[in-house]
Design a protein around this motif. Structure first.
Motif, PDB file in Angstrom:
ATOM      1  N   GLY A  10       0.829  -1.194   0.000  1.00 30.64           N
ATOM      2  CA  GLY A  10       0.000   0.000   0.000  1.00 30.64           C
ATOM      3  C   GLY A  10       0.865   1.245   0.000  1.00 30.64           C
ATOM      4  N   GLN A  11       0.246   2.382  -0.169  1.00 30.49           N
ATOM      5  CA  GLN A  11       1.002   3.626  -0.231  1.00 30.49           C
ATOM      6  C   GLN A  11       1.727   3.923   1.080  1.00 30.49           C
ATOM      7  OE1 GLN A  11      -1.597   6.719  -1.668  1.00 30.49           O
ATOM      8  NE2 GLN A  11      -1.498   5.955  -3.745  1.00 30.49           N
ATOM      9  N   LYS A  12       1.121   3.581   2.214  1.00 33.07           N
ATOM     10  CA  LYS A  12       1.721   3.857   3.519  1.00 33.07           C
ATOM     11  C   LYS A  12       2.279   2.610   4.190  1.00 33.07           C
ATOM     12  CE  LYS A  12      -1.321   7.756   4.496  1.00 33.07           C
ATOM     13  NZ  LYS A  12      -2.353   8.281   5.388  1.00 33.07           N
ATOM     14  N   ARG A  13       1.473   1.553   4.189  1.00 35.17           N
ATOM     15  CA  ARG A  13       1.831   0.319   4.903  1.00 35.17           C
ATOM     16  C   ARG A  13       1.797  -0.871   3.962  1.00 35.17           C
ATOM     17  NH1 ARG A  13      -1.811   2.894   7.288  1.00 35.17           N
ATOM     18  NH2 ARG A  13      -3.390   1.515   6.436  1.00 35.17           N
ATOM     19  N   THR A  14       2.604  -1.873   4.321  1.00 33.76           N
ATOM     20  CA  THR A  14       2.648  -3.103   3.548  1.00 33.76           C
ATOM     21  C   THR A  14       2.484  -4.289   4.490  1.00 33.76           C
ATOM     22  OG1 THR A  14       4.020  -2.144   1.812  1.00 33.76           O
ATOM     23  CG2 THR A  14       4.105  -4.527   2.056  1.00 33.76           C
ATOM     24  N   GLU A  35       7.831   2.313   2.485  1.00 37.24           N
ATOM     25  CA  GLU A  35       9.124   2.776   1.964  1.00 37.24           C
ATOM     26  C   GLU A  35      10.293   1.904   2.429  1.00 37.24           C
ATOM     27  OE1 GLU A  35       8.393   5.282   5.707  1.00 37.24           O
ATOM     28  OE2 GLU A  35       7.180   4.715   3.974  1.00 37.24           O
ATOM     29  N   THR A  36      10.058   1.039   3.413  1.00 36.92           N
ATOM     30  CA  THR A  36      11.117   0.152   3.900  1.00 36.92           C
ATOM     31  C   THR A  36      10.993  -1.273   3.339  1.00 36.92           C
ATOM     32  OG1 THR A  36       9.896  -0.596   5.863  1.00 36.92           O
ATOM     33  CG2 THR A  36      11.173   1.445   6.082  1.00 36.92           C
ATOM     34  N   ALA A  37      10.079  -1.492   2.426  1.00 36.61           N
ATOM     35  CA  ALA A  37       9.773  -2.860   1.964  1.00 36.61           C
ATOM     36  C   ALA A  37      10.989  -3.573   1.370  1.00 36.61           C
ATOM     37  CB  ALA A  37       8.627  -2.843   0.956  1.00 36.61           C
ATOM     38  N   ILE A  38      11.713  -2.941   0.468  1.00 39.99           N
ATOM     39  CA  ILE A  38      12.854  -3.610  -0.173  1.00 39.99           C
ATOM     40  C   ILE A  38      13.924  -3.930   0.862  1.00 39.99           C
ATOM     41  CG2 ILE A  38      14.707  -3.393  -1.885  1.00 39.99           C
ATOM     42  CD1 ILE A  38      11.948  -3.863  -3.160  1.00 39.99           C
ATOM     43  N   ALA A  39      14.209  -3.012   1.766  1.00 38.36           N
ATOM     44  CA  ALA A  39      15.212  -3.258   2.812  1.00 38.36           C
ATOM     45  C   ALA A  39      14.766  -4.396   3.734  1.00 38.36           C
ATOM     46  CB  ALA A  39      15.465  -1.987   3.618  1.00 38.36           C
ATOM     47  N   PHE A  40      13.489  -4.397   4.115  1.00 37.44           N
ATOM     48  CA  PHE A  40      12.965  -5.465   4.966  1.00 37.44           C
ATOM     49  C   PHE A  40      13.095  -6.816   4.259  1.00 37.44           C
ATOM     50  CE2 PHE A  40       9.651  -8.449   6.067  1.00 37.44           C
ATOM     51  CZ  PHE A  40       9.776  -8.528   7.454  1.00 37.44           C
ATOM     52  N   LEU A  41      12.696  -6.863   2.993  1.00 39.66           N
ATOM     53  CA  LEU A  41      12.738  -8.116   2.244  1.00 39.66           C
ATOM     54  C   LEU A  41      14.168  -8.599   2.031  1.00 39.66           C
ATOM     55  CD1 LEU A  41       9.896  -7.324  -0.292  1.00 39.66           C
ATOM     56  CD2 LEU A  41       9.800  -8.975   1.590  1.00 39.66           C
ATOM     57  N   THR A  42      15.090  -7.690   1.815  1.00 35.62           N
ATOM     58  CA  THR A  42      16.502  -8.060   1.677  1.00 35.62           C
ATOM     59  C   THR A  42      16.964  -8.797   2.925  1.00 35.62           C
ATOM     60  OG1 THR A  42      16.953  -6.187   0.218  1.00 35.62           O
ATOM     61  CG2 THR A  42      18.852  -7.174   1.336  1.00 35.62           C
ATOM     62  N   SER A  43      16.644  -8.234   4.078  1.00 36.10           N
ATOM     63  CA  SER A  43      17.015  -8.862   5.343  1.00 36.10           C
ATOM     64  C   SER A  43      16.304 -10.204   5.520  1.00 36.10           C
ATOM     65  CB  SER A  43      16.671  -7.917   6.496  1.00 36.10           C
ATOM     66  OG  SER A  43      16.895  -8.540   7.726  1.00 36.10           O
ATOM     67  N   TYR A  44      15.028 -10.256   5.219  1.00 39.14           N
ATOM     68  CA  TYR A  44      14.249 -11.484   5.388  1.00 39.14           C
ATOM     69  C   TYR A  44      14.784 -12.599   4.488  1.00 39.14           C
ATOM     70  CZ  TYR A  44      10.352 -14.672   5.952  1.00 39.14           C
ATOM     71  OH  TYR A  44       9.598 -15.781   6.231  1.00 39.14           O
ATOM     72  N   PHE A  45      15.079 -12.265   3.226  1.00 39.57           N
ATOM     73  CA  PHE A  45      15.542 -13.274   2.271  1.00 39.57           C
ATOM     74  C   PHE A  45      16.929 -13.817   2.637  1.00 39.57           C
ATOM     75  CE2 PHE A  45      12.790 -11.166  -1.238  1.00 39.57           C
ATOM     76  CZ  PHE A  45      11.660 -11.795  -0.743  1.00 39.57           C
ATOM     77  N   GLN A  46      17.689 -13.068   3.416  1.00 39.46           N
ATOM     78  CA  GLN A  46      18.991 -13.561   3.877  1.00 39.46           C
ATOM     79  C   GLN A  46      18.816 -14.641   4.939  1.00 39.46           C
ATOM     80  OE1 GLN A  46      20.962  -9.954   5.062  1.00 39.46           O
ATOM     81  NE2 GLN A  46      21.564  -9.450   2.973  1.00 39.46           N
ATOM     82  N   LYS A  47      17.684 -14.598   5.652  1.00 39.11           N
ATOM     83  CA  LYS A  47      17.420 -15.552   6.734  1.00 39.11           C
ATOM     84  C   LYS A  47      16.554 -16.730   6.287  1.00 39.11           C
ATOM     85  CE  LYS A  47      16.976 -11.634   9.625  1.00 39.11           C
ATOM     86  NZ  LYS A  47      15.908 -10.812  10.062  1.00 39.11           N
ATOM     87  N   GLU A  48      15.638 -16.481   5.372  1.00 35.85           N
ATOM     88  CA  GLU A  48      14.656 -17.492   4.954  1.00 35.85           C
ATOM     89  C   GLU A  48      14.692 -17.691   3.443  1.00 35.85           C
ATOM     90  OE1 GLU A  48      12.741 -19.288   6.912  1.00 35.85           O
ATOM     91  OE2 GLU A  48      13.060 -18.221   8.795  1.00 35.85           O
TER      92      GLU A  48
END
Length: 138
Positions: A10-14, A35-48
């Protein structure tokens, strides 16, 4: 075993949901600022390990893209650049927010708890993922 991840962008939250390793059950993971989605996913994909990502495709009742479609399409393009090895599957997300809100009512959450838009986004992602699992398990 790799999981499947769903994103209700979404525009504000994901809202983000993920399957168990057997890909049977979808569970809400979290809601993050968009706005933090790509950074969050980068971190998540490193773990899972994640084999594919489901992203909602907002449509109007006449099947035309909704107003938020352009924002989500831009996110999907950024995702594909950041994670070219992870396939993206677009799914119709009509009514997921309404279904999430109804789920909150059915679960007995208080009016104050139901006003938590972050929780609605997480539940919407979970509904979208569970629907995808159900549709593709046949």
């Amino acid at each position: 075993m790799p999981r499947i991840l769903a994103i209700d962008y979404g525009q504000k939250r994901t809202g983000i949901a993920v399957t168990d390793e057997m890909k049977i059950i979808a569970s809400g993971l979290t809601t993050i600022p968009s706005e933090t989605a790509i950074a969050f996913l980068t971190s998540y994909f490193q773990k899972e390990k994640v084999e594919k990502v489901i992203v909602g495709e907002p449509k109007q009742m006449n099947n035309e893209p909704s107003q938020s479609a352009a924002v989500i399409d831009t996110f999907v393009e950024k995702f594909k650049i950041a994670f070219p090895e992870i396939p993206v599957v677009r799914v119709d997300e009509r009514f997921t927010s309404k279904m999430a809100f109804q789920t909150m009512i059915d679960s007995g959450l208080s009016k104050k708890q139901r006003q938590n838009k972050a929780l609605i986004d997480e539940i919407a992602a979970t509904i979208m993922l569970q629907d995808y699992l159900h549709t593709n398990s046949k």
